[in-house]
Design an enzyme around this catalytic site. Sequence first.
Site, PDB file in Angstrom:
ATOM      1  N   GLU A 198      46.429  57.850  36.849  1.00  0.00           N
ATOM      2  CA  GLU A 198      45.604  57.118  35.726  1.00  0.00           C
ATOM      3  C   GLU A 198      44.473  57.952  35.751  1.00  0.00           C
ATOM      4  OE1 GLU A 198      45.432  52.886  36.957  1.00  0.00           O
ATOM      5  OE2 GLU A 198      47.705  52.512  36.517  1.00  0.00           O
ATOM      6  N   HIS A 255      38.493  48.263  28.815  1.00  0.00           N
ATOM      7  CA  HIS A 255      39.982  49.050  28.817  1.00  0.00           C
ATOM      8  C   HIS A 255      40.193  49.750  27.514  1.00  0.00           C
ATOM      9  CE1 HIS A 255      43.910  50.488  29.677  1.00  0.00           C
ATOM     10  NE2 HIS A 255      44.038  49.887  30.941  1.00  0.00           N
ATOM     11  N   ARG A 296      37.682  55.662  32.374  1.00  0.00           N
ATOM     12  CA  ARG A 296      37.711  54.693  31.421  1.00  0.00           C
ATOM     13  C   ARG A 296      36.267  54.530  30.465  1.00  0.00           C
ATOM     14  NH1 ARG A 296      40.677  49.850  34.386  1.00  0.00           N
ATOM     15  NH2 ARG A 296      42.612  51.040  34.238  1.00  0.00           N
ATOM     16  N   HIS A 356      37.718  44.224  30.216  1.00  0.00           N
ATOM     17  CA  HIS A 356      38.698  44.337  31.013  1.00  0.00           C
ATOM     18  C   HIS A 356      38.296  43.811  32.479  1.00  0.00           C
ATOM     19  CE1 HIS A 356      42.628  45.705  32.667  1.00  0.00           C
ATOM     20  NE2 HIS A 356      41.889  46.539  33.353  1.00  0.00           N
ATOM     21  N   ARG A 400      34.559  50.930  37.467  1.00  0.00           N
ATOM     22  CA  ARG A 400      35.627  51.172  38.432  1.00  0.00           C
ATOM     23  C   ARG A 400      36.795  52.124  38.027  1.00  0.00           C
ATOM     24  NH1 ARG A 400      40.867  48.374  38.336  1.00  0.00           N
ATOM     25  NH2 ARG A 400      40.208  47.721  36.330  1.00  0.00           N
TER      26      ARG A 400
HETATM   27  P1  FAD Z   1      42.571  36.969  39.820  1.00  0.00           P
HETATM   28  O1  FAD Z   1      43.695  37.355  40.189  1.00  0.00           O
HETATM   29  O2  FAD Z   1      42.041  36.762  38.199  1.00  0.00           O
HETATM   30  O3  FAD Z   1      42.494  35.272  40.413  1.00  0.00           O
HETATM   31  C1  FAD Z   1      41.656  34.458  40.194  1.00  0.00           C
HETATM   32  C2  FAD Z   1      42.138  33.014  40.724  1.00  0.00           C
HETATM   33  O4  FAD Z   1      41.154  32.021  40.777  1.00  0.00           O
HETATM   34  C3  FAD Z   1      43.138  32.224  39.781  1.00  0.00           C
HETATM   35  O5  FAD Z   1      44.040  31.797  40.367  1.00  0.00           O
HETATM   36  C4  FAD Z   1      42.356  31.357  39.083  1.00  0.00           C
HETATM   37  O6  FAD Z   1      42.878  30.357  38.521  1.00  0.00           O
HETATM   38  C5  FAD Z   1      41.252  31.006  40.205  1.00  0.00           C
HETATM   39  N1  FAD Z   1      40.283  30.258  39.614  1.00  0.00           N
HETATM   40  C6  FAD Z   1      39.084  30.687  39.131  1.00  0.00           C
HETATM   41  N2  FAD Z   1      38.150  29.900  38.997  1.00  0.00           N
HETATM   42  C7  FAD Z   1      38.375  28.785  39.583  1.00  0.00           C
HETATM   43  C8  FAD Z   1      38.062  27.477  39.904  1.00  0.00           C
HETATM   44  N3  FAD Z   1      36.799  27.383  39.357  1.00  0.00           N
HETATM   45  N4  FAD Z   1      38.347  26.661  40.713  1.00  0.00           N
HETATM   46  C9  FAD Z   1      39.764  26.956  40.966  1.00  0.00           C
HETATM   47  N5  FAD Z   1      40.390  28.149  40.864  1.00  0.00           N
HETATM   48  C10 FAD Z   1      39.805  29.132  40.098  1.00  0.00           C
HETATM   49  N6  FAD Z   1      43.926  46.364  38.795  1.00  0.00           N
HETATM   50  C11 FAD Z   1      44.508  47.280  39.265  1.00  0.00           C
HETATM   51  O7  FAD Z   1      43.910  47.566  40.634  1.00  0.00           O
HETATM   52  N7  FAD Z   1      45.542  47.792  39.077  1.00  0.00           N
HETATM   53  C12 FAD Z   1      46.174  47.244  37.794  1.00  0.00           C
HETATM   54  O8  FAD Z   1      47.121  47.845  37.445  1.00  0.00           O
HETATM   55  C13 FAD Z   1      45.576  46.248  36.959  1.00  0.00           C
HETATM   56  N8  FAD Z   1      46.014  45.914  35.751  1.00  0.00           N
HETATM   57  C14 FAD Z   1      45.512  44.937  35.249  1.00  0.00           C
HETATM   58  C15 FAD Z   1      45.906  44.689  33.889  1.00  0.00           C
HETATM   59  C16 FAD Z   1      45.329  43.447  33.502  1.00  0.00           C
HETATM   60  C17 FAD Z   1      45.974  43.031  32.262  1.00  0.00           C
HETATM   61  C18 FAD Z   1      44.212  42.806  33.812  1.00  0.00           C
HETATM   62  C19 FAD Z   1      43.578  41.805  33.076  1.00  0.00           C
HETATM   63  C20 FAD Z   1      43.637  43.479  35.063  1.00  0.00           C
HETATM   64  C21 FAD Z   1      44.148  44.529  35.358  1.00  0.00           C
HETATM   65  N9  FAD Z   1      43.669  44.844  36.818  1.00  0.00           N
HETATM   66  C22 FAD Z   1      44.235  45.931  37.556  1.00  0.00           C
HETATM   67  C23 FAD Z   1      42.708  44.310  37.379  1.00  0.00           C
HETATM   68  C24 FAD Z   1      43.092  43.454  38.605  1.00  0.00           C
HETATM   69  O9  FAD Z   1      44.220  42.532  37.975  1.00  0.00           O
HETATM   70  C25 FAD Z   1      42.126  42.037  38.927  1.00  0.00           C
HETATM   71  O10 FAD Z   1      40.797  42.912  39.166  1.00  0.00           O
HETATM   72  C26 FAD Z   1      42.471  41.509  40.212  1.00  0.00           C
HETATM   73  O11 FAD Z   1      44.023  41.210  39.996  1.00  0.00           O
HETATM   74  C27 FAD Z   1      41.606  40.416  40.501  1.00  0.00           C
HETATM   75  O12 FAD Z   1      41.862  39.575  41.533  1.00  0.00           O
HETATM   76  P2  FAD Z   1      41.424  38.482  42.022  1.00  0.00           P
HETATM   77  O13 FAD Z   1      42.208  37.810  43.344  1.00  0.00           O
HETATM   78  O14 FAD Z   1      39.934  38.693  42.594  1.00  0.00           O
HETATM   79  O15 FAD Z   1      41.347  37.420  40.888  1.00  0.00           O
HETATM   80  C1  SIN Z   2      46.250  49.586  33.865  1.00  0.00           C
HETATM   81  O1  SIN Z   2      47.342  49.387  33.944  1.00  0.00           O
HETATM   82  O2  SIN Z   2      45.795  50.502  32.859  1.00  0.00           O
HETATM   83  C2  SIN Z   2      45.230  48.650  34.314  1.00  0.00           C
HETATM   84  C3  SIN Z   2      44.869  49.420  35.637  1.00  0.00           C
HETATM   85  C4  SIN Z   2      43.466  48.887  36.141  1.00  0.00           C
HETATM   86  O3  SIN Z   2      42.952  47.979  35.442  1.00  0.00           O
HETATM   87  O4  SIN Z   2      43.233  49.282  37.068  1.00  0.00           O
END
Ligand code: FAD
Ligand code: SIN
Length: 529
Positions: free
Chosen positions: A118, A240, A286, A347, A382
């Site tokens: 990437e 993004h 990015r 993003h 990032r």
């Molecule tokens: P999240 O996975 O967002 O989980 C947050 C959780 O908290 C959820 O369950 C939500 O319901 C809960 N929550 C929030 N507020 C509250 C509250 N007040 N009370 C109770 N529950 C709550 N990163 C990579 O490294 N590789 C990738 O390929 C990649 N692709 C991506 C593609 C997309 C479309 C997106 C949007 C992001 C991508 N990212 C990627 C970034 C990555 O997915 C996120 O940064 C990461 O998943 C965040 O994980 P997390 O557990 O911190 O939060």
């Molecule tokens: C992507 O697949 O482009 C998302 C990867 C990331 O947010 O790290």
Amino acid sequence: MSAKQSHEYDVLVIGSGLAGQSAALRLAESHRVALISKKTLSDSASSWAQGGIAAVLDPLDSIESHTDDTFTAGAGLCNPDATRYVVTHGKEAIEWLISKNVAFTPDGSTLGYHLTREGGHTHRRVIHVADATGAAVQKSLSDLVATHANIDVFENHIAIDLITSEKFGINPNRCVGAYVLDVGNDRVLTFAARSTILATGGAGKVYLYTTNPDIATGDGIAMAWRAGCRVANMEFIQFHPTCLFHPKAKSFLISEALRGEGGILRLADGTRFMPEHDSRAELAPRDIVARAIDFEMKRQGLECVFLDMSHQSASFLREHFPNIHARCMELGIDIETQPIPVVPAAHYTCGGIVTDLSARTDLAGLYAVGETASTGLHGANRLASNSLLECLVFAASATSDIKSSPPGAIMALPAWDESRVTDADEEVVIAHNWMELRRCMWDYVGIVRTTKRLERAAHRIELLKREIDEYYANFRVSNNLIELRNLVTTADLIVRSAQQRRESRGLHYSKDFPRTLPRALDTVLNSKR
Ligand code: FAD
Ligand code: SIN
């Protein structure tokens, strides 16, 4: 779940993304855990992750190379200790996922797994499950979480605020639990816990156009801020470069892995433009690609640009990008032959709650893991696929800190006080302010910023904040009100941070301060000052 109004656990984990679920699973070996999720277990940015997880797995790759790429993307602001810590633990994190039944895409290499590339990576190091890595990872973990005897899952429960001992005159101050709205039953529960982990994800929904799911409303950042924790580097919102541009596609990402596999960005007339902006062309970090697209769209008055994958064979595209292929096809775009219309969208929240290498926040008993935290790994921008890795590594370090620290006491906590509020009279206030806030952030605090635009945003946010605070003080809490209150706090933190940075660096680009200052400094906001 039971009709009990108050609960007691060793650890309260708020959020069921990769950070929350991996922390819960690790803790459940020895602790009783409550896992709160504001929608279902699978509603998270983690479940939407496409490209994969960056880690040094190929024998020809190195820790130095991954670290250097992270530093380069981070534009001088990455914390070297945090970066080395995460990168060094990458392999271990992937092995842990494999032990939890995640079936990464195999290939015929010595490693046995396909690694993709990437933007910003000088090596192929992104392990993945086709183009739906997050869904596969989350499914494997959820299967284990949902059936674990030591984990109680509370879906459709939204945390409102953290509870701190100071409020009851008990010092030194520590986090002793949280008030949580049981959305289905419309009642507020009290959770008392020895330790609490915020794993609530990012704040993409503060912008009108975002790749994020609806849950991404900055709740953890706002709760920690209200509880007195420092918040850092909030001006660095990652846009993004390639979100699908189609009237029927809400928030659908076109993974950076497509550019990693040779995708070319073109204008409507077919002209390739990235080489004019950066020698790394489509594989520049990015911030650079998103800014270049924004520049071209504004210069030519375009609605979108196009990502061309027609150099790849149909079989390659179907095998590596089955979901993107199918989703585009549903919308009438055949990516084998037609370029994909794309635009940048908010993003990733690079900043967040300040944490140390054990994911500890400023408040004893409170940890923050995942996108809600500011560990120092991402600096000013990032590196792609470093986020899932960060979730895994810091979930492990938080849980080992909890396991090795003397357990905090469980306090008897008062019930939520509703004596001074009534039922909301005008829900339209919430809907209106939500829309106004997101549009204001998009128009004034986007990819390219100016001092004047930030001033406009700060002024409007101040008015919105006052109105929302007043509404919150007078009416019963609801899911939408809790989220809006957190969004406006997060927006305020983003704008204040952006106003403090008098330079352009990484994701923060100001027309009034186009130069990068020689010294890279974090923007740290402190609610106690
Ligand atoms: P999240 O996975 O967002 O989980 C947050 C959780 O908290 C959820 O369950 C939500 O319901 C809960 N929550 C929030 N507020 C509250 C509250 N007040 N009370 C109770 N529950 C709550 N990163 C990579 O490294 N590789 C990738 O390929 C990649 N692709 C991506 C593609 C997309 C479309 C997106 C949007 C992001 C991508 N990212 C990627 C970034 C990555 O997915 C996120 O940064 C990461 O998943 C965040 O994980 P997390 O557990 O911190 O939060
Ligand atoms: C992507 O697949 O482009 C998302 C990867 C990331 O947010 O790290």
